[in-house]
Design an enzyme around this catalytic site. Structure first.
Site, mmCIF file in Angstrom:
data_model
loop_
_atom_site.group_PDB
_atom_site.id
_atom_site.type_symbol
_atom_site.label_atom_id
_atom_site.label_comp_id
_atom_site.label_asym_id
_atom_site.label_seq_id
_atom_site.Cartn_x
_atom_site.Cartn_y
_atom_site.Cartn_z
ATOM 1 N N HIS A 1 33.999 50.196 -46.033
ATOM 2 C CA HIS A 1 34.624 50.112 -44.653
ATOM 3 C C HIS A 1 33.487 49.776 -43.948
ATOM 4 O O HIS A 1 33.847 48.527 -43.025
ATOM 5 C CB HIS A 1 35.296 51.432 -44.303
ATOM 6 C CG HIS A 1 35.697 51.472 -43.032
ATOM 7 N ND1 HIS A 1 37.071 51.607 -42.920
ATOM 8 C CD2 HIS A 1 35.087 51.629 -41.822
ATOM 9 C CE1 HIS A 1 37.128 51.829 -41.458
ATOM 10 N NE2 HIS A 1 35.904 51.671 -40.926
ATOM 11 N N GLU A 2 32.348 50.418 -43.667
ATOM 12 C CA GLU A 2 31.216 49.979 -42.952
ATOM 13 C C GLU A 2 30.574 48.792 -43.025
ATOM 14 O O GLU A 2 30.343 48.007 -42.156
ATOM 15 C CB GLU A 2 30.243 51.403 -42.994
ATOM 16 C CG GLU A 2 30.656 52.441 -42.499
ATOM 17 C CD GLU A 2 31.262 52.357 -40.996
ATOM 18 O OE1 GLU A 2 30.836 51.594 -40.285
ATOM 19 O OE2 GLU A 2 32.317 52.968 -40.577
ATOM 20 N N HIS B 1 32.324 46.008 -41.365
ATOM 21 C CA HIS B 1 32.307 45.789 -39.986
ATOM 22 C C HIS B 1 30.876 45.115 -39.789
ATOM 23 O O HIS B 1 30.612 44.092 -39.021
ATOM 24 C CB HIS B 1 31.991 47.035 -39.341
ATOM 25 C CG HIS B 1 33.146 48.085 -39.162
ATOM 26 N ND1 HIS B 1 34.080 47.518 -38.466
ATOM 27 C CD2 HIS B 1 33.582 49.405 -39.282
ATOM 28 C CE1 HIS B 1 35.068 48.651 -38.267
ATOM 29 N NE2 HIS B 1 34.586 49.741 -38.858
#
Ligand code: ZN
Length: 374
Positions: free
Chosen positions: A69-70, A73
């Protein structure tokens, strides 16, 4: 994040990845609740070793989902030309620390959506695996972890999509407000207010729950408190950043820079410069040229007995390219140079000539003044 130590995990795609100490507590809580409660209830009649293996394996897979998820980004940020200083995983997810703001509302929107979209894709993939295993008649212990991963990733996406800055949903809201008003500071202000309001709402739900005799919503209070605090400080950070962007280095630099001669011994440096001096880093001069930077950490790394026989040039860092800026550069633009791993000072060079120096103590002083005014 909360001043606790963090553990470095490596540099995927050149992005420094760290885990906040608070995350180990979460990993432990997730693994132990899976081991002692979730798996024994959903997959009964297994031995304790099987439950521990299922619990730990699933918790680690959840952790890997968070990392993805990170990273999503970070990769979108990098694609838009924004450098990532570090990614820290903590309590409810992660924070990607960026050197700059996103290029514009469009970039911020994509950057914010990348994480939740990734979590939804992982959740969807886990669900497909669960269905396939189930259809093939696999044992429960094989498909239940995938069911859990599907659920937790969808929940992760939904929590992060709450419209309160600095959560991903709050960033989406900020991008929209930014596009409408054309003003990043104003957009941050309203997106942060939304976060604070949402936080209070979550706490209220938890309180009503308790008043009605249920502790099912007690987690809402934790998330609400967390979101309120984070939103308030995110807006203050933004104000301070805006203030720092308006201050040129020439305004805060020490000039002329106090220089340490290359042949000076560490004992002389400690007595004559660090003791009573304002700075913890000095440029090192040889034959009229700055050849490096020497900091109090360099000196402390040498045994005290060797100080008289070691020269400044022996220990100084020579990596100067990363610590030079013109006098018109803003304080905000050089903040990245004051990272814990950096040299701790910026040499202000005007047309090839050293015109001053800005050290960590100067930066801390300016930030304090800006915080007071914010
Ligand atoms: Zn996110």
């Amino acid at each position: 994040m909360f001043g606790l130590p963090s553990v470095k995990l490596g540099r995927p795609f050149g992005i420094p990845l760290e885990i906040d100490a608070s995350w180990f507590l979460i990993l432990f809580l997730v693994a132990s609740s899976l081991t002692t409660s979730y798996f024994p209830q959903t997959v009964p009649d297994l031995g304790p070793v099987a439950y521990v293996a299922l619990g730990l394996g699933t918790a680690l897979a959840f952790f890997a989902s968070l990392v993805l998820h990170e990273l999503a980004h970070s990769l979108v940020a990098l694609a838009g030309g924004v450098k990532i200083t570090r990614v820290t995983l903590f309590l409810f997810g992660g924070v990607s620390q960026m050197e700059d703001e996103p290029r514009g509302p469009g970039h911020e929107f994509l950057l914010a959506m990348a994480g939740p979209v990734t979590s939804l894709l992982i959740g969807g993939a886990a669900w497909l695996v669960r269905q396939a295993l189930y259809a093939a008649g696999a044992v429960e212990a094989a498909w239940v972890p995938f069911e859990y991963l599907a659920l937790i990733n969808v929940m992760l996406a939904l929590f992060n999509l709450l419209p309160g800055f600095p959560l991903d949903g709050g960033r989406v809201l900020r991008a929209v407000l930014w596009a409408i008003t054309g003003n990043l500071l104003k957009a941050t202000k309203w997106a942060s207010r939304a976060g604070q309001t949402l936080g209070v709402l979550l706490i209220t739900v938890a309180v009503f729950g308790v008043l009605n005799g249920t502790f099912d919503f007690i987690w809402f209070a934790v998330m609400g408190w967390f979101l309120s605090t984070l939103s308030a400080s995110a807006y203050q950070n933004q104000l301070v950043r805006a203030a720092l962007a308006a201050i040129p280095l020439r305004q805060i630099m020490s000039t002329p820079a106090i220089l340490a001669p290359a042949e000076l011994s560490l004992a002389e440096l400690a007595d004559g410069y660090f003791l009573g001096g304002r700075h913890k880093t000095y440029p090192v001069l040889r034959d009229g040229h700055v050849i490096g930077l020497v900091s109090i950490d360099h000196v402390n790394a040498v045994a005290r007995g060797d100080w008289p026989s070691t020269t400044v040039a022996d220990v100084a860092s020579r990596d100067l390219e990363k610590s030079v800026a013109p006098p018109d550069a803003s304080v905000e633009s050089v903040l990245g140079m004051f990272d814990a791993s950096g040299p701790g000072a910026v040499l202000v060079v005007d047309e090839g000539r050293l015109s001053g120096i800005v050290t960590r103590s100067d930066i801390i002083r300016v930030i304090r003044e800006s915080v007071r005014r914010a």
